[in-house]
Structure formats: structure tokens, C-alpha cells
Design a protein around this motif. Structure first.
Motif, PDB file in Angstrom:
ATOM      1  N   ARG A  69       0.825  -1.212   0.000  1.00  0.00           N
ATOM      2  CA  ARG A  69       0.000   0.000   0.000  1.00  0.00           C
ATOM      3  C   ARG A  69       0.854   1.254   0.000  1.00  0.00           C
ATOM      4  NH1 ARG A  69      -3.985   0.825   4.818  1.00  0.00           N
ATOM      5  NH2 ARG A  69      -3.617   2.967   4.140  1.00  0.00           N
ATOM      6  N   ASP A  70       2.085   1.105  -0.518  1.00  0.00           N
ATOM      7  CA  ASP A  70       2.971   2.268  -0.529  1.00  0.00           C
ATOM      8  C   ASP A  70       2.754   3.169  -1.747  1.00  0.00           C
ATOM      9  OD1 ASP A  70       4.016   0.629  -2.418  1.00  0.00           O
ATOM     10  OD2 ASP A  70       6.028   0.505  -1.579  1.00  0.00           O
ATOM     11  N   MET A  71       1.690   2.910  -2.494  1.00  0.00           N
ATOM     12  CA  MET A  71       1.355   3.807  -3.602  1.00  0.00           C
ATOM     13  C   MET A  71       0.126   4.655  -3.257  1.00  0.00           C
ATOM     14  SD  MET A  71      -0.138   0.896  -3.670  1.00  0.00           S
ATOM     15  CE  MET A  71       1.008  -0.294  -4.324  1.00  0.00           C
ATOM     16  N   ILE A  72      -0.207   4.653  -1.973  1.00  0.00           N
ATOM     17  CA  ILE A  72      -1.370   5.431  -1.533  1.00  0.00           C
ATOM     18  C   ILE A  72      -0.851   6.665  -0.793  1.00  0.00           C
ATOM     19  CG2 ILE A  72      -3.442   5.437  -0.083  1.00  0.00           C
ATOM     20  CD1 ILE A  72      -3.458   2.339  -0.418  1.00  0.00           C
ATOM     21  N   TYR A  73      -1.358   7.820  -1.168  1.00  0.00           N
ATOM     22  CA  TYR A  73      -0.926   9.066  -0.526  1.00  0.00           C
ATOM     23  C   TYR A  73      -2.133   9.788   0.036  1.00  0.00           C
ATOM     24  CZ  TYR A  73       3.284   8.125  -3.196  1.00  0.00           C
ATOM     25  OH  TYR A  73       4.386   7.515  -3.707  1.00  0.00           O
ATOM     26  N   PHE A  74      -2.035  10.219   1.255  1.00  0.00           N
ATOM     27  CA  PHE A  74      -3.086  11.053   1.840  1.00  0.00           C
ATOM     28  C   PHE A  74      -2.729  12.510   1.593  1.00  0.00           C
ATOM     29  CE2 PHE A  74      -3.453   7.151   4.230  1.00  0.00           C
ATOM     30  CZ  PHE A  74      -4.826   6.971   4.285  1.00  0.00           C
ATOM     31  N   VAL A  75      -3.652  13.255   1.087  1.00  0.00           N
ATOM     32  CA  VAL A  75      -3.422  14.679   0.855  1.00  0.00           C
ATOM     33  C   VAL A  75      -4.448  15.414   1.696  1.00  0.00           C
ATOM     34  CG1 VAL A  75      -3.328  16.514  -0.866  1.00  0.00           C
ATOM     35  CG2 VAL A  75      -2.627  14.187  -1.489  1.00  0.00           C
ATOM     36  N   GLU A  76      -3.945  16.121   2.733  1.00  0.00           N
ATOM     37  CA  GLU A  76      -4.914  16.782   3.646  1.00  0.00           C
ATOM     38  C   GLU A  76      -4.779  18.281   3.596  1.00  0.00           C
ATOM     39  OE1 GLU A  76      -4.345  14.863   7.408  1.00  0.00           O
ATOM     40  OE2 GLU A  76      -4.936  12.931   6.576  1.00  0.00           O
TER      41      GLU A  76
END
Ligand SMILES: Cc1cc2nc3c(=O)[nH]c(=O)nc-3n(C[C@H](O)[C@H](O)[C@H](O)COP(=O)(O)O)c2cc1C
Length: 171
Positions: A164-171
């Protein structure tokens, strides 16, 4: 009937099938549910072939560079993008993208619904597109996306490593 998240976890690519027919009611259950999937403009810009014919399965196996498990499955789905249909409403974006999206989503539905019914499938994308078009007599604008053999599983593969290292949280 297994719960939704169980199906998601249980689905594996199955490349060995029992020598057992798939009941027509199960095929019907798959088909009546796949058409509920989301599609661009609700156009359903896909075409699904449900193939039992041995000679066609053999030809598809050859078109898929000899992936023998295709012809060993009692049923083979071929999912195509109807590029003409999506293109006629959405132009280039419909032709090049939405139709492929629609077909890919419906192919995923086939796999998940089949899994919920105790069946195994494998998405086969490695095939000679022109050869598949010729086998099925497809006109320009109908693009085969996936060959999906389907049958009762004769193997229980372990879940391959999923990252799951291709998932980015953008907050
Ligand atoms: C676009 C696409 C093309 C694929 N093509 C092939 C293929 O030609 N032959 C094959 O055996 N598996 C094929 N697969 C299955 C993948 O190998 C499989 O999904 C992946 O190894 C992960 O295993 P899992 O489905 O059990 O999670 C394909 C899957 C996708 C989504």
C-alpha cells in the motif's frame, strides 16, 4: 452467500478448474448483476461474450500465447470496450477512455460476483488483440479488454503480497 469484504479477500486469480460444468443459473446471476455496474453516462459501453464452444476456447488460448487454462475452463467470458458507443456521445475521451473504464469495471464485477458464487476466474490481458477480434468477428470500435476463464476452482492460491505504498493522503 459470503459477505462483501469476504469476497474481496477471497478472490484470487484461479488458473486450474474442476472438470465440472457451471450451472446456467449461476451464469445468469453473474450477468443480471454485472449490468448494474457504473458506466459513463449509463451507456454500458461494453460487450460481453459468454463462450462455451470448445473450438473458440482453443482459438482464444492460442491468441493468448498458449495460456492453456483458458480452454480448460467450462466458461470463458470475453469483455470488450464498445468504443464507438462511448465515442458517439463523449468523443475522443469516450472512445479512448470511458469505454475501457466501463469494460474494466464490468470485468471486475464478473470476477467478484463469480467469486461470491464459489467460482474462480482469472483476468487474462496478454493476448493478440487482432487475433481475438478475428476469432469473434469484432468490427472496428469494439476492443477486447479481457479474456476471463471461469469455473469451479481446483486450486486455492495464497494471497500474493499486496502493498500500500502507492497510496498518498493529501490533507
Ligand atoms: C490487466 C490485467 C492483465 C492480466 N493478465 C494476465 C494474463 O495474461 N495471464 C495471467 O495468468 N494472469 C493475468 N492477470 C492476473 C494477475 O496476474 C493477478 O491479478 C495478479 O498476479 C494478482 O493476483 P490475484 O488476482 O490473485 O490478486 C492479469 C490481471 C490484470 C488486472
Amino acid at each position: 452467500m459470503p459477505e462483501f469484504f469476504e469476497v474481496i479477500k477471497k478472490r484470487r486469480s484461479i488458473r486450474k478448474y474442476q472438470n465440472k460444468e457451471v450451472e446456467p443459473e449461476k451464469i445468469e446471476t453473474i450477468l443480471e448483476n454485472v449490468i448494474l455496474s457504473q458506466t459513463a453516462g449509463n451507456l454500458q459501453s461494453y460487450v460481453i461474450f459468454v463462450i462455451k464452444n470448445h473450438d473458440i476456447k482453443e482459438a482464444l488460448t492460442q491468441a493468448a500465447y498458449g495460456q492453456e487454462f483458458i480452454k480448460q475452463a467450462p466458461i470463458v467470458f470475453v469483455v470488450c470496450a464498445d468504443q464507438e458507443k462511448a465515442g458517439s456521445v463523449y468523443g475522443k475521451r469516450g472512445y479512448e477512455l470511458y469505454s475501457i473504464n466501463d469494460a474494466s469495471i464490468v470485468a471486475t464485477y464478473i470476477e467478484l460476483i463469480a467469486c461470491a458464487l464459489g467460482l474462480g476466474t482469472c483476468w487474462v490481458g496478454a493476448f493478440d488483440e487482432q487475433e481475438v477480434k478475428q476469432i469473434l468477428g469484432l468490427p472496428e470500435g469494439i476492443k477486447p479488454i479481457a479474456i476471463i476463464p471461469c469455473g469451479y476452482p481446483a486450486e486455492q492460491p495464497k494471497m500474493p503480497k499486496k502493498k500500500r505504498d502507492m497510496i498518498y493522503f493529501v490533507e
